[in-house]
Design a protein around this motif. Structure first.
Motif, PDB file in Angstrom:
ATOM      1  N   ASP A 263      94.592   3.831   9.565  1.00 36.53           N
ATOM      2  CA  ASP A 263      94.003   3.544   8.250  1.00 36.53           C
ATOM      3  C   ASP A 263      93.643   2.070   8.088  1.00 36.53           C
ATOM      4  OD1 ASP A 263      94.396   6.204   7.599  1.00 36.53           O
ATOM      5  OD2 ASP A 263      96.212   5.823   6.407  1.00 36.53           O
ATOM      6  N   TYR A 264      94.216   1.220   8.919  1.00 36.18           N
ATOM      7  CA  TYR A 264      94.007  -0.229   8.777  1.00 36.18           C
ATOM      8  C   TYR A 264      93.115  -0.799   9.883  1.00 36.18           C
ATOM      9  CZ  TYR A 264      97.618   0.890   5.568  1.00 36.18           C
ATOM     10  OH  TYR A 264      98.309   1.497   4.552  1.00 36.18           O
ATOM     11  N   TYR A 265      92.484   0.086  10.622  1.00 35.51           N
ATOM     12  CA  TYR A 265      91.525  -0.330  11.648  1.00 35.51           C
ATOM     13  C   TYR A 265      90.291  -0.896  10.955  1.00 35.51           C
ATOM     14  CZ  TYR A 265      88.172  -0.003  15.484  1.00 35.51           C
ATOM     15  OH  TYR A 265      87.225  -0.289  16.438  1.00 35.51           O
ATOM     16  N   LEU A 266      89.908  -2.100  11.318  1.00 36.32           N
ATOM     17  CA  LEU A 266      88.721  -2.717  10.745  1.00 36.32           C
ATOM     18  C   LEU A 266      87.489  -2.218  11.486  1.00 36.32           C
ATOM     19  CD1 LEU A 266      89.867  -6.399  10.179  1.00 36.32           C
ATOM     20  CD2 LEU A 266      89.487  -4.641   8.468  1.00 36.32           C
ATOM     21  N   GLU A 267      86.634  -1.523  10.768  1.00 37.32           N
ATOM     22  CA  GLU A 267      85.400  -1.023  11.368  1.00 37.32           C
ATOM     23  C   GLU A 267      84.490  -2.203  11.683  1.00 37.32           C
ATOM     24  OE1 GLU A 267      84.797   2.052  12.273  1.00 37.32           O
ATOM     25  OE2 GLU A 267      86.541   2.944  11.305  1.00 37.32           O
ATOM     26  N   GLY A 268      83.729  -2.068  12.719  1.00 36.80           N
ATOM     27  CA  GLY A 268      82.778  -3.116  13.075  1.00 36.80           C
ATOM     28  C   GLY A 268      82.646  -3.241  14.579  1.00 36.80           C
ATOM     29  N   LEU A 269      81.584  -3.837  14.988  1.00 37.29           N
ATOM     30  CA  LEU A 269      81.274  -4.017  16.396  1.00 37.29           C
ATOM     31  C   LEU A 269      82.234  -5.004  17.042  1.00 37.29           C
ATOM     32  CD1 LEU A 269      79.194  -3.433  18.673  1.00 37.29           C
ATOM     33  CD2 LEU A 269      77.895  -5.377  17.825  1.00 37.29           C
ATOM     34  N   ARG A 270      82.748  -4.632  18.213  1.00 34.08           N
ATOM     35  CA  ARG A 270      83.587  -5.522  19.016  1.00 34.08           C
ATOM     36  C   ARG A 270      82.739  -5.994  20.189  1.00 34.08           C
ATOM     37  NH1 ARG A 270      86.316  -3.291  14.854  1.00 34.08           N
ATOM     38  NH2 ARG A 270      88.559  -3.376  15.071  1.00 34.08           N
ATOM     39  N   LYS A 271      82.771  -7.292  20.443  1.00 33.99           N
ATOM     40  CA  LYS A 271      82.033  -7.846  21.579  1.00 33.99           C
ATOM     41  C   LYS A 271      82.940  -8.767  22.366  1.00 33.99           C
ATOM     42  CE  LYS A 271      77.231  -7.553  20.574  1.00 33.99           C
ATOM     43  NZ  LYS A 271      76.023  -8.161  21.062  1.00 33.99           N
ATOM     44  N   ARG A 272      82.671  -8.822  23.665  1.00 34.04           N
ATOM     45  CA  ARG A 272      83.386  -9.745  24.541  1.00 34.04           C
ATOM     46  C   ARG A 272      82.421 -10.826  24.959  1.00 34.04           C
ATOM     47  NH1 ARG A 272      85.760  -6.432  29.321  1.00 34.04           N
ATOM     48  NH2 ARG A 272      83.548  -6.233  29.650  1.00 34.04           N
ATOM     49  N   LEU A 273      82.932 -12.044  25.066  1.00 29.24           N
ATOM     50  CA  LEU A 273      82.136 -13.168  25.548  1.00 29.24           C
ATOM     51  C   LEU A 273      82.920 -13.850  26.661  1.00 29.24           C
ATOM     52  CD1 LEU A 273      79.788 -15.147  25.543  1.00 29.24           C
ATOM     53  CD2 LEU A 273      80.828 -16.286  23.583  1.00 29.24           C
ATOM     54  N   ASP A 274      82.446 -13.635  27.880  1.00 32.61           N
ATOM     55  CA  ASP A 274      83.072 -14.203  29.075  1.00 32.61           C
ATOM     56  C   ASP A 274      82.333 -15.496  29.416  1.00 32.61           C
ATOM     57  OD1 ASP A 274      84.217 -14.796  31.507  1.00 32.61           O
ATOM     58  OD2 ASP A 274      83.719 -12.879  32.450  1.00 32.61           O
ATOM     59  N   ILE A 275      83.033 -16.616  29.393  1.00 32.17           N
ATOM     60  CA  ILE A 275      82.383 -17.915  29.627  1.00 32.17           C
ATOM     61  C   ILE A 275      82.312 -18.297  31.102  1.00 32.17           C
ATOM     62  CG2 ILE A 275      82.970 -18.758  27.322  1.00 32.17           C
ATOM     63  CD1 ILE A 275      85.130 -20.515  28.723  1.00 32.17           C
ATOM     64  N   LYS A 276      82.718 -17.414  31.995  1.00 33.86           N
ATOM     65  CA  LYS A 276      82.740 -17.768  33.429  1.00 33.86           C
ATOM     66  C   LYS A 276      81.361 -18.184  33.934  1.00 33.86           C
ATOM     67  CE  LYS A 276      81.779 -13.467  35.728  1.00 33.86           C
ATOM     68  NZ  LYS A 276      82.136 -12.455  36.628  1.00 33.86           N
ATOM     69  N   GLU A 277      80.304 -17.590  33.413  1.00 39.19           N
ATOM     70  CA  GLU A 277      78.943 -17.922  33.855  1.00 39.19           C
ATOM     71  C   GLU A 277      78.544 -19.338  33.453  1.00 39.19           C
ATOM     72  OE1 GLU A 277      77.383 -15.878  35.924  1.00 39.19           O
ATOM     73  OE2 GLU A 277      79.038 -14.452  35.684  1.00 39.19           O
ATOM     74  N   TRP A 278      79.259 -19.899  32.528  1.00 42.43           N
ATOM     75  CA  TRP A 278      78.946 -21.242  32.046  1.00 42.43           C
ATOM     76  C   TRP A 278      79.731 -22.317  32.792  1.00 42.43           C
ATOM     77  CZ3 TRP A 278      79.378 -20.128  26.081  1.00 42.43           C
ATOM     78  CH2 TRP A 278      78.429 -19.166  25.739  1.00 42.43           C
TER      79      TRP A 278
END
Length: 168
Positions: A21-36
């Motif tokens: 019931d307390y799960y926040l709806e919304g898009l989850r994204k990962r940002l991996d900085i290894k390429e930088w």
């Protein structure tokens, strides 16, 4: 004459606490900085700043972001802070770590702002099964918050609950 079937679970005084019931709806994204990173392992400030400046931050609009490095690089704190400074106007929330760390943070935030008074002196069962990603740590947090106020605490479903705590 057939006997009437009585649903004893429905008649019990159990109160269910469902973390889902307390799960926040919304898009989850990962940002991996290894390429930088130079060769994927070294932060060279000038190059790193260039990657950060040229990155499309709008793709994180209204997303929950897990910021991490998938290599064994030693990333200075300022690098994550710089990325956060650029992503913050777009993302709902940013956490350093993987998606599980992100979910842990979101649940911690949600649970810390709940009023648990409705569970005072009640027989509480923390629902075990969920269709949404509820991290293990959320169950621990719920236990920590409910134990001081509940009369008893169980885990699972009413038909097969595991007792955790019972006040004497």
């Amino acid at each position: 004459m057939a006997e009437e079937i009585i649903n004893r679970v429905a008649q019990s005084k159990l109160v269910t606490f469902n973390l889902e019931d307390y799960y926040l709806e919304g898009l989850r994204k990962r940002l991996d900085i290894k390429e930088w990173l130079h060769e994927g392992i070294i932060v060279k400030e000038k190059e790193f700043r260039k990657f950060v400046s040229n990155h499309n931050w709008e793709q994180y609009q209204d997303a929950y972001v897990a910021l991490y490095c998938s290599t064994d690089a030693i990333v200075p704190g300022w690098a994550y802070m710089l990325v956060t400074a650029h992503i913050q106007p777009f993302a709902k929330e940013v956490v350093q770590g993987d998606l599980e760390a992100l979910e842990n943070f979101l649940y911690q935030e949600a649970l810390q702002h709940l009023d648990f008074s409705e569970y005072k002196d009640k027989l509480v069962i923390i629902k075990g099964c969920s269709n949404k990603p509820v991290p293990s740590n959320a169950y621990i947090q719920a236990t920590m918050l409910l134990r001081p106020i509940a009369k008893s605490l169980m885990y699972g479903e009413a038909c097969s609950a595991v007792p955790l705590f019972k006040r004497k």
